[in-house]
Scaffold this motif. Structure first.
Motif, PDB file in Angstrom:
ATOM      1  N   PHE A   1      37.984  43.155  33.596  1.00  0.00           N
ATOM      2  CA  PHE A   1      39.024  42.953  34.297  1.00  0.00           C
ATOM      3  C   PHE A   1      39.341  41.499  34.844  1.00  0.00           C
ATOM      4  O   PHE A   1      40.099  41.087  35.553  1.00  0.00           O
ATOM      5  N   GLY A   2      38.769  40.416  33.988  1.00  0.00           N
ATOM      6  CA  GLY A   2      39.146  39.102  34.218  1.00  0.00           C
ATOM      7  C   GLY A   2      38.617  38.521  35.415  1.00  0.00           C
ATOM      8  O   GLY A   2      37.736  38.990  36.049  1.00  0.00           O
ATOM      9  N   ASP A   3      38.928  37.077  35.616  1.00  0.00           N
ATOM     10  CA  ASP A   3      38.609  36.220  36.653  1.00  0.00           C
ATOM     11  C   ASP A   3      39.695  36.058  37.742  1.00  0.00           C
ATOM     12  O   ASP A   3      39.550  34.993  38.374  1.00  0.00           O
ATOM     13  N   GLY A   4      40.464  36.891  37.975  1.00  0.00           N
ATOM     14  CA  GLY A   4      41.762  36.681  38.906  1.00  0.00           C
ATOM     15  C   GLY A   4      42.695  35.915  38.446  1.00  0.00           C
ATOM     16  O   GLY A   4      43.613  35.331  39.202  1.00  0.00           O
ATOM     17  N   THR A   5      43.003  35.448  37.051  1.00  0.00           N
ATOM     18  CA  THR A   5      44.075  34.727  36.486  1.00  0.00           C
ATOM     19  C   THR A   5      45.275  35.351  36.806  1.00  0.00           C
ATOM     20  O   THR A   5      46.371  34.586  36.956  1.00  0.00           O
ATOM     21  N   LEU A   6      45.177  36.557  36.607  1.00  0.00           N
ATOM     22  CA  LEU A   6      46.828  37.238  36.799  1.00  0.00           C
ATOM     23  C   LEU A   6      47.144  37.013  38.317  1.00  0.00           C
ATOM     24  O   LEU A   6      48.143  36.721  38.247  1.00  0.00           O
ATOM     25  N   ASP A   7      46.381  37.231  39.240  1.00  0.00           N
ATOM     26  CA  ASP A   7      46.562  36.981  40.589  1.00  0.00           C
ATOM     27  C   ASP A   7      47.052  35.620  40.753  1.00  0.00           C
ATOM     28  O   ASP A   7      48.238  35.300  41.266  1.00  0.00           O
ATOM     29  N   ALA A   8      46.429  34.701  40.167  1.00  0.00           N
ATOM     30  CA  ALA A   8      46.727  33.154  40.434  1.00  0.00           C
ATOM     31  C   ALA A   8      48.149  33.000  39.615  1.00  0.00           C
ATOM     32  O   ALA A   8      48.959  32.113  40.281  1.00  0.00           O
ATOM     33  N   ILE A   9      48.447  33.581  38.520  1.00  0.00           N
ATOM     34  CA  ILE A   9      49.762  33.090  37.582  1.00  0.00           C
ATOM     35  C   ILE A   9      50.697  33.724  38.639  1.00  0.00           C
ATOM     36  O   ILE A   9      51.848  33.112  38.862  1.00  0.00           O
TER      37      ILE A   9
ATOM     38  N   TYR B   1      51.800  34.108  29.848  1.00  0.00           N
ATOM     39  CA  TYR B   1      50.231  33.574  29.983  1.00  0.00           C
ATOM     40  C   TYR B   1      49.382  34.704  29.673  1.00  0.00           C
ATOM     41  O   TYR B   1      48.242  34.557  28.854  1.00  0.00           O
ATOM     42  N   ALA B   2      49.621  35.801  30.105  1.00  0.00           N
ATOM     43  CA  ALA B   2      48.680  36.947  30.413  1.00  0.00           C
ATOM     44  C   ALA B   2      48.960  38.080  29.286  1.00  0.00           C
ATOM     45  O   ALA B   2      47.846  38.878  28.514  1.00  0.00           O
ATOM     46  N   PHE B   3      50.068  38.121  28.645  1.00  0.00           N
ATOM     47  CA  PHE B   3      50.563  39.495  27.963  1.00  0.00           C
ATOM     48  C   PHE B   3      51.129  38.928  26.709  1.00  0.00           C
ATOM     49  O   PHE B   3      52.286  39.264  26.447  1.00  0.00           O
ATOM     50  N   THR B   4      50.362  38.318  25.952  1.00  0.00           N
ATOM     51  CA  THR B   4      50.835  37.576  24.686  1.00  0.00           C
ATOM     52  C   THR B   4      50.852  38.640  23.541  1.00  0.00           C
ATOM     53  O   THR B   4      50.053  39.391  23.501  1.00  0.00           O
ATOM     54  N   SER B   5      51.616  38.319  22.608  1.00  0.00           N
ATOM     55  CA  SER B   5      51.486  39.402  21.229  1.00  0.00           C
ATOM     56  C   SER B   5      49.920  39.189  20.711  1.00  0.00           C
ATOM     57  O   SER B   5      49.475  40.288  20.210  1.00  0.00           O
ATOM     58  N   GLU B   6      49.547  38.211  20.872  1.00  0.00           N
ATOM     59  CA  GLU B   6      48.015  38.029  20.313  1.00  0.00           C
ATOM     60  C   GLU B   6      47.013  38.797  20.888  1.00  0.00           C
ATOM     61  O   GLU B   6      45.915  39.387  20.498  1.00  0.00           O
ATOM     62  N   ARG B   7      47.311  39.065  22.301  1.00  0.00           N
ATOM     63  CA  ARG B   7      46.466  39.973  23.249  1.00  0.00           C
ATOM     64  C   ARG B   7      46.897  41.325  23.332  1.00  0.00           C
ATOM     65  O   ARG B   7      46.017  42.265  23.797  1.00  0.00           O
ATOM     66  N   ARG B   8      47.991  42.090  22.523  1.00  0.00           N
ATOM     67  CA  ARG B   8      48.486  43.244  22.576  1.00  0.00           C
ATOM     68  C   ARG B   8      47.271  44.303  22.161  1.00  0.00           C
ATOM     69  O   ARG B   8      47.188  45.256  22.881  1.00  0.00           O
ATOM     70  N   ALA B   9      46.783  43.935  21.009  1.00  0.00           N
ATOM     71  CA  ALA B   9      45.514  44.988  20.514  1.00  0.00           C
ATOM     72  C   ALA B   9      44.410  44.965  21.443  1.00  0.00           C
ATOM     73  O   ALA B   9      44.028  46.268  21.779  1.00  0.00           O
ATOM     74  N   PHE B  10      44.002  44.017  21.932  1.00  0.00           N
ATOM     75  CA  PHE B  10      42.839  43.858  22.784  1.00  0.00           C
ATOM     76  C   PHE B  10      43.412  44.820  24.053  1.00  0.00           C
ATOM     77  O   PHE B  10      42.376  45.352  24.844  1.00  0.00           O
ATOM     78  N   VAL B  11      44.532  44.546  24.594  1.00  0.00           N
ATOM     79  CA  VAL B  11      44.885  45.298  25.841  1.00  0.00           C
ATOM     80  C   VAL B  11      45.125  46.677  25.824  1.00  0.00           C
ATOM     81  O   VAL B  11      44.330  47.413  26.721  1.00  0.00           O
TER      82      VAL B  11
END
Length: 188
Positions: A56-64, A92-102
């Motif tokens: 669930f991360g560190d609140g980065t999405l909220d901050a963005i 910042y949060a939903f880049t192509s590099e993160r798609r598989a992880f997400v």
């Protein structure tokens, strides 16, 4: 003595996700995660409060989102502000590099009631943060709440669509389309 390796946080997240998929969330301990990442338990707790927070991360999405709302043009309507904020989140949060992880992350969450509950609570907190940011812009309470709820719904729809695709379409494009659909649905 082993040589220090960078990116402990990312290594811990990758190790946790692998173990959650292999053993299940309930059958994976913090020590298991740290060992898989080649780190100690203390290092784990420097980066995460508990094993749930790996997902669930560190609140980065909220901050963005809050930063995007705060910096939006003064003349923008609440929904225009939300549309722009969703586009920025994608950068910042939903880049192509993160798609598989997400996508993998979501499968782990969907398989566990405790994690689904945690995700719902995080979504409520995100909506509250967005509502507060809109109110600080001078948006009335009701309009801020409606825009935040519609933005949160569009974010969830876009997240589902983006994580399930293998194409090159950017999250921001999907999110704007989802917000347009949500907005249109409210007018019917």
């Amino acid at each position: 003595m082993p040589r220090w390796k960078p990116n402990a946080r990312a290594r811990l997240a990758a190790a946790a996700l692998d173990l959650f998929e292999e053993r299940g969330y309930e059958n994976t301990s913090v020590i298991d995660i740290a060992q898989r990442a080649g780190l100690g338990k203390t290092t784990f707790f420097r980066h995460f409060q508990d094993k749930r927070e790996v997902l669930f991360g560190d609140g980065t999405l909220d901050a963005i989102l809050v930063d995007a709302i705060t910096s939006a043009a003064e003349t923008a309507t609440p929904l225009e502000v939300m549309a722009r904020a969703l586009e920025i989140v994608g950068q910042y949060a939903f880049t192509s590099e993160r798609r598989a992880f997400v996508a993998r992350r979501q499968k782990v969450i969907d398989a566990n009631p405790e994690l689904r509950e945690r995700e719902a609570l995080k979504n409520l907190a995100l909506t509250a943060a967005v509502t507060d940011a809109l109110k600080r812009r001078g948006v009335s309470d009701l309009n801020a709440r409606v825009a935040a709820e519609l933005g949160a719904l569009a974010l969830r729809i876009a997240y589902e669509r983006w994580s399930e695709t293998t194409g090159d379409e950017e999250f921001g494009v999907i999110a704007r389309h989802a917000l347009d659909e949500v907005r249109a649905a409210t007018l019917r």
